[in-house]
Design a protein around this motif. Structure first.
Motif, PDB file in Angstrom:
ATOM      1  N   TRP A  90      -9.374   0.695  -4.725  1.00 32.11           N
ATOM      2  CA  TRP A  90      -9.809   1.795  -5.508  1.00 32.11           C
ATOM      3  C   TRP A  90     -10.349   2.815  -4.288  1.00 32.11           C
ATOM      4  O   TRP A  90     -10.261   4.244  -4.657  1.00 32.11           O
ATOM      5  CB  TRP A  90     -10.849   1.422  -6.241  1.00 32.11           C
ATOM      6  CG  TRP A  90     -10.596   0.726  -7.524  1.00 32.11           C
ATOM      7  CD1 TRP A  90      -9.375   0.684  -8.097  1.00 32.11           C
ATOM      8  CD2 TRP A  90     -11.450   0.115  -8.365  1.00 32.11           C
ATOM      9  NE1 TRP A  90      -9.128  -0.089  -9.334  1.00 32.11           N
ATOM     10  CE2 TRP A  90     -10.577  -0.571  -9.523  1.00 32.11           C
ATOM     11  CE3 TRP A  90     -12.651  -0.092  -8.408  1.00 32.11           C
ATOM     12  CZ2 TRP A  90     -10.923  -1.191 -10.519  1.00 32.11           C
ATOM     13  CZ3 TRP A  90     -13.080  -0.880  -9.721  1.00 32.11           C
ATOM     14  CH2 TRP A  90     -12.369  -1.288 -10.488  1.00 32.11           C
ATOM     15  N   LEU A 137      -7.385  -7.552 -13.840  1.00 35.41           N
ATOM     16  CA  LEU A 137      -6.537  -6.823 -13.080  1.00 35.41           C
ATOM     17  C   LEU A 137      -6.053  -7.385 -11.830  1.00 35.41           C
ATOM     18  O   LEU A 137      -4.862  -7.087 -11.406  1.00 35.41           O
ATOM     19  CB  LEU A 137      -7.528  -5.574 -12.948  1.00 35.41           C
ATOM     20  CG  LEU A 137      -6.588  -4.177 -12.256  1.00 35.41           C
ATOM     21  CD1 LEU A 137      -6.012  -3.789 -13.347  1.00 35.41           C
ATOM     22  CD2 LEU A 137      -7.672  -3.337 -11.627  1.00 35.41           C
ATOM     23  N   VAL A 142      -2.223  -7.429 -12.243  1.00 36.14           N
ATOM     24  CA  VAL A 142      -1.510  -6.114 -11.787  1.00 36.14           C
ATOM     25  C   VAL A 142      -1.859  -5.956 -10.432  1.00 36.14           C
ATOM     26  O   VAL A 142      -0.823  -5.525  -9.748  1.00 36.14           O
ATOM     27  CB  VAL A 142      -2.413  -5.175 -12.897  1.00 36.14           C
ATOM     28  CG1 VAL A 142      -1.695  -3.868 -12.477  1.00 36.14           C
ATOM     29  CG2 VAL A 142      -2.091  -5.430 -14.284  1.00 36.14           C
ATOM     30  N   CYS A 143      -2.999  -5.923 -10.004  1.00 37.81           N
ATOM     31  CA  CYS A 143      -3.034  -5.652  -8.580  1.00 37.81           C
ATOM     32  C   CYS A 143      -3.211  -6.809  -7.807  1.00 37.81           C
ATOM     33  O   CYS A 143      -3.976  -7.006  -7.066  1.00 37.81           O
ATOM     34  CB  CYS A 143      -4.644  -4.799  -8.526  1.00 37.81           C
ATOM     35  SG  CYS A 143      -4.959  -4.204  -6.933  1.00 37.81           S
ATOM     36  N   PRO A 185       1.464  -5.114  -6.051  1.00 34.62           N
ATOM     37  CA  PRO A 185       0.853  -4.561  -6.803  1.00 34.62           C
ATOM     38  C   PRO A 185       1.737  -3.705  -7.838  1.00 34.62           C
ATOM     39  O   PRO A 185       2.394  -3.088  -7.322  1.00 34.62           O
ATOM     40  CB  PRO A 185      -0.256  -3.808  -6.429  1.00 34.62           C
ATOM     41  CG  PRO A 185      -0.020  -3.442  -5.001  1.00 34.62           C
ATOM     42  CD  PRO A 185       0.917  -4.457  -4.535  1.00 34.62           C
ATOM     43  N   ARG A 186       1.539  -3.913  -9.256  1.00 30.16           N
ATOM     44  CA  ARG A 186       2.328  -3.038 -10.211  1.00 30.16           C
ATOM     45  C   ARG A 186       1.521  -1.952 -10.460  1.00 30.16           C
ATOM     46  O   ARG A 186       1.020  -1.646 -11.666  1.00 30.16           O
ATOM     47  CB  ARG A 186       2.502  -4.066 -11.367  1.00 30.16           C
ATOM     48  CG  ARG A 186       3.210  -5.417 -11.035  1.00 30.16           C
ATOM     49  CD  ARG A 186       3.793  -5.926 -12.268  1.00 30.16           C
ATOM     50  NE  ARG A 186       2.687  -6.453 -13.211  1.00 30.16           N
ATOM     51  CZ  ARG A 186       2.435  -6.167 -14.497  1.00 30.16           C
ATOM     52  NH1 ARG A 186       2.994  -5.270 -15.005  1.00 30.16           N
ATOM     53  NH2 ARG A 186       1.422  -6.408 -15.044  1.00 30.16           N
ATOM     54  N   CYS A 187       1.678  -0.937  -9.504  1.00 21.71           N
ATOM     55  CA  CYS A 187       0.810   0.185  -9.675  1.00 21.71           C
ATOM     56  C   CYS A 187       1.264   1.081 -10.834  1.00 21.71           C
ATOM     57  O   CYS A 187       0.379   1.757 -11.425  1.00 21.71           O
ATOM     58  CB  CYS A 187       0.830   1.132  -8.299  1.00 21.71           C
ATOM     59  SG  CYS A 187       0.178   0.061  -6.982  1.00 21.71           S
ATOM     60  N   CYS A 202      -0.501   0.304 -14.006  1.00 23.32           N
ATOM     61  CA  CYS A 202      -1.827   0.151 -13.795  1.00 23.32           C
ATOM     62  C   CYS A 202      -2.674   0.848 -14.719  1.00 23.32           C
ATOM     63  O   CYS A 202      -2.423   2.110 -14.431  1.00 23.32           O
ATOM     64  CB  CYS A 202      -2.311   0.228 -12.226  1.00 23.32           C
ATOM     65  SG  CYS A 202      -3.894  -0.208 -12.048  1.00 23.32           S
ATOM     66  N   GLY A 251      -4.712   3.595 -12.385  1.00 20.94           N
ATOM     67  CA  GLY A 251      -3.901   4.156 -11.237  1.00 20.94           C
ATOM     68  C   GLY A 251      -4.310   5.586 -10.829  1.00 20.94           C
ATOM     69  O   GLY A 251      -4.604   5.921  -9.595  1.00 20.94           O
ATOM     70  N   CYS A 309      -7.194   5.344  -8.361  1.00 20.24           N
ATOM     71  CA  CYS A 309      -7.274   4.700  -7.430  1.00 20.24           C
ATOM     72  C   CYS A 309      -6.629   5.341  -5.894  1.00 20.24           C
ATOM     73  O   CYS A 309      -5.650   5.872  -6.207  1.00 20.24           O
ATOM     74  CB  CYS A 309      -6.439   3.341  -7.642  1.00 20.24           C
ATOM     75  SG  CYS A 309      -5.868   2.248  -6.200  1.00 20.24           S
ATOM     76  N   LEU A 355      -5.524   4.188  -3.464  1.00 20.48           N
ATOM     77  CA  LEU A 355      -4.206   3.570  -2.630  1.00 20.48           C
ATOM     78  C   LEU A 355      -2.927   4.290  -3.459  1.00 20.48           C
ATOM     79  O   LEU A 355      -2.041   4.533  -2.782  1.00 20.48           O
ATOM     80  CB  LEU A 355      -3.997   2.082  -3.033  1.00 20.48           C
ATOM     81  CG  LEU A 355      -3.000   1.216  -2.222  1.00 20.48           C
ATOM     82  CD1 LEU A 355      -3.351   0.316  -1.406  1.00 20.48           C
ATOM     83  CD2 LEU A 355      -1.751   0.835  -3.137  1.00 20.48           C
ATOM     84  N   ARG A 356      -3.248   4.379  -4.612  1.00 15.94           N
ATOM     85  CA  ARG A 356      -2.014   4.944  -5.593  1.00 15.94           C
ATOM     86  C   ARG A 356      -2.026   6.490  -5.205  1.00 15.94           C
ATOM     87  O   ARG A 356      -0.908   6.866  -5.050  1.00 15.94           O
ATOM     88  CB  ARG A 356      -2.084   4.532  -6.848  1.00 15.94           C
ATOM     89  CG  ARG A 356      -1.055   5.382  -8.029  1.00 15.94           C
ATOM     90  CD  ARG A 356      -0.620   4.312  -9.152  1.00 15.94           C
ATOM     91  NE  ARG A 356       0.135   4.775  -9.998  1.00 15.94           N
ATOM     92  CZ  ARG A 356       1.538   5.134  -9.871  1.00 15.94           C
ATOM     93  NH1 ARG A 356       2.169   4.907  -8.718  1.00 15.94           N
ATOM     94  NH2 ARG A 356       2.181   5.485 -10.738  1.00 15.94           N
TER      95      ARG A 356
HETATM   96  S1  SF4 Z   1      -3.122   1.366  -8.710  1.00 14.10           S
HETATM   97 FE1  SF4 Z   1      -4.659   0.647  -7.237  1.00 14.10          FE
HETATM   98  S2  SF4 Z   1      -5.838  -0.782  -8.602  1.00 14.10           S
HETATM   99 FE2  SF4 Z   1      -3.847  -0.200  -9.922  1.00 14.10          FE
HETATM  100  S3  SF4 Z   1      -2.554  -1.907  -9.167  1.00 14.10           S
HETATM  101 FE3  SF4 Z   1      -2.046  -0.112  -7.798  1.00 14.10          FE
HETATM  102  S4  SF4 Z   1      -3.400  -0.479  -6.129  1.00 14.10           S
HETATM  103 FE4  SF4 Z   1      -4.291  -1.961  -7.658  1.00 14.10          FE
END
Ligand code: SF4
Length: 336
Positions: free
Chosen positions: A155, A194, A198-199, A204-206, A209, A212, A215, A217-218
Motif C-alpha cells: 500500500w 486480502l 488477493v495480495c 498478487p492479483r492487482c 484487488c 488497488g 495502493c 505498488l499498483r
Molecule cells: S493492488 Fe496493492 S494491495 Fe491490491 S493486490 Fe496489488 S499490491 Fe496487493
C-alpha cells in the motif's frame, strides 16, 4: 461554544476493504457473529506456521477433541500432543496447553481482555495476545503477521526490509491508521484475507484487488517481487545422523524426548548426530549404546530420510536389527 465531536471515520481504503470483506470473506470455522476467544486463540496458534487451507481441517479436529478452554485444560499433555499430530511445531501445542491450564486454575476460566494482560499468560506471545484482543474483545491493536506486513508494505510502497524494527513500526502505524473507525477484529481479518487470497506473496492479483486505487505498488507500477523487501536467505545447515529401529518379538524400542526443546514429549527411535568421519552404522551403534546402554546385533540399512525444519535440515540413516542379547531388560523410560 459547544463543538460536536465527530466519530472518527474510516479511510476510503479501509471502507473499500471492508465492503469487499463483507462480500468475499471465506466462511472459516472460527469466524462467526459472536467471537469466541478460545476458538480464535486456537485458530491463531495453528495459523502461525500453516496456511489457511491446511489449518481448517487441523482446527476442526482439535476443537472437536477439545471443544472448550476447560476441556483443553483438563487434558493431559500426552492427549494434547496426540491431537496436535500432523501440525508440527509441537512447542505451540505445549504453550497452548500451559496457558489453558493457567487460565482455568489461576483465573477460573476468565479471559483477560487486553493485549497487555493476555501477554502475561504463560506461553502467550505479543502476536497471539494482540490477535485475540482485537478479534475477540475489539481492542484497537495491530497484530503484525506476514499478510499484514506484505499488504501494508505494498500500500505504502515501503522499500525497507520488513525484518527491520523501524520498518515494522512504520507498517504497524499504517495499519493502525487504517483501523480507525472500524471494528478492529473485522479489519484485522479483512487484511489477512486480502493477503491470503488477493495480495499473495509472488503473484498478487492487482486487477481484481478491491483497494488497488489506494495502493502505491499498483498506481506507481512497482515490482511486487521487491516489495516487501526481505533479508537474503542464509543457507540452511544439514545435520547428519543415524537412528536405530531395535526390534524384538515384532515390537520396536521407543524412547520419549525431554519435555522441553524440539519435539518435546514425543516418542522416537534412539539415535543421534554423526561424529567426524564416523560411518553411519557406527553412529547408530554408538548412539544406541550411549542413549540406552543396549548393544545391537546385525543391523540392516533401510535407507536415509531427509527432513527440513525452519532453520536446519536433518539427514538420517535408518537401521533395523535385534538387540544383543535378545532377552536384555528394557532400559528405564523406554518401551517396546
Ligand atoms: S493492488 Fe496493492 S494491495 Fe491490491 S493486490 Fe496489488 S499490491 Fe496487493
Amino acid at each position: 461554544m459547544i463543538r460536536k465531536v465527530r466519530p472518527e471515520r474510516p479511510t476510503p481504503r479501509a471502507r473499500a476493504l471492508g465492503r469487499w470483506f463483507d462480500r468475499a470473506a471465506r466462511p472459516l470455522p472460527w469466524r462467526g457473529p459472536r467471537p469466541d476467544p478460545y476458538r480464535i486463540w486456537v485458530a491463531e496458534v495453528i495459523l502461525q506456521q500453516t496456511r489457511v487451507e491446511q489449518a481448517v481441517p487441523s482446527y476442526r479436529r482439535f476443537v472437536r477433541r477439545f471443544p472448550t478452554l476447560r476441556a483443553l485444560a483438563r487434558a493431559s499433555r500426552a492427549e494434547v500432543l496426540k491431537a496436535w499430530q500432523g501440525m508440527g511445531y509441537y512447542a505451540r501445542a505445549r504453550r497452548l496447553h500451559r496457558a489453558a491450564r493457567h487460565l482455568v486454575d489461576a483465573r477460573g476460566g476468565q479471559w483477560p481482555r487486553t493485549a497487555e494482560d493476555l501477554e502475561r499468560l504463560p506461553g502467550v506471545g505479543p502476536y497471539i495476545a494482540r490477535a485475540v484482543a482485537a478479534q475477540a474483545f475489539g481492542e484497537p491493536v495491530v497484530a503484525l503477521e506476514a499478510n499484514g506486513l506484505r499488504v501494508a508494505a505494498r500500500w505504502t510502497g515501503e522499500r525497507g526490509r520488513i525484518d527491520r524494527p523501524e520498518v515494522r513500526t512504520r507498517l504497524a502505524a499504517t495499519l493502525a491508521g487504517e483501523m480507525i473507525g472500524q471494528p478492529p477484529g473485522r479489519f484485522a481479518e479483512a487484511v489477512m484475507e486480502l493477503g491470503e487470497t488477493v495480495c499473495t506473496p509472488r503473484a498478487p492479483r492487482c486487477p481484481a484487488c478491491p483497494v488497488g486505487r489506494y495502493c502505491r505498488l499498483r498506481t506507481e507500477g512497482l515490482d511486487p517481487g521487491r516489495i516487501p523487501a526481505r533479508r537474503p536467505r542464509s543457507r540452511r545447515p544439514t545435520h547428519r545422523g543415524s537412528i536405530v529401529a531395535l526390534i524384538r518379538q515384532g515390537r520396536y524400542l521407543l524412547q520419549r524426548r525431554p519435555m522441553d526443546g524440539l519435539l518435546g514429549g514425543l516418542w522416537e527411535f534412539p539415535g543421534g548426530h554423526r561424529k567426524g568421519r564416523e560411518r553411519p552404522e557406527a553412529t547408530a551403534r554408538r548412539e544406541l549404546r550411549e542413549e540406552t546402554g543396549l548393544l545391537a546385533g546385525p543391523l540392516q540399512h533401510l535407507g536415509s530420510i531427509r527432513h527440513s525444519y525452519s532453520h536446519f535440515s536433518v539427514e538420517l540413516d535408518l537401521f533395523r536389527g535385534p538387540p544383543k542379547p535378545l532377552d536384555v531388560p528394557t532400559p528405564p523410560g523406554r518401551r517396546w
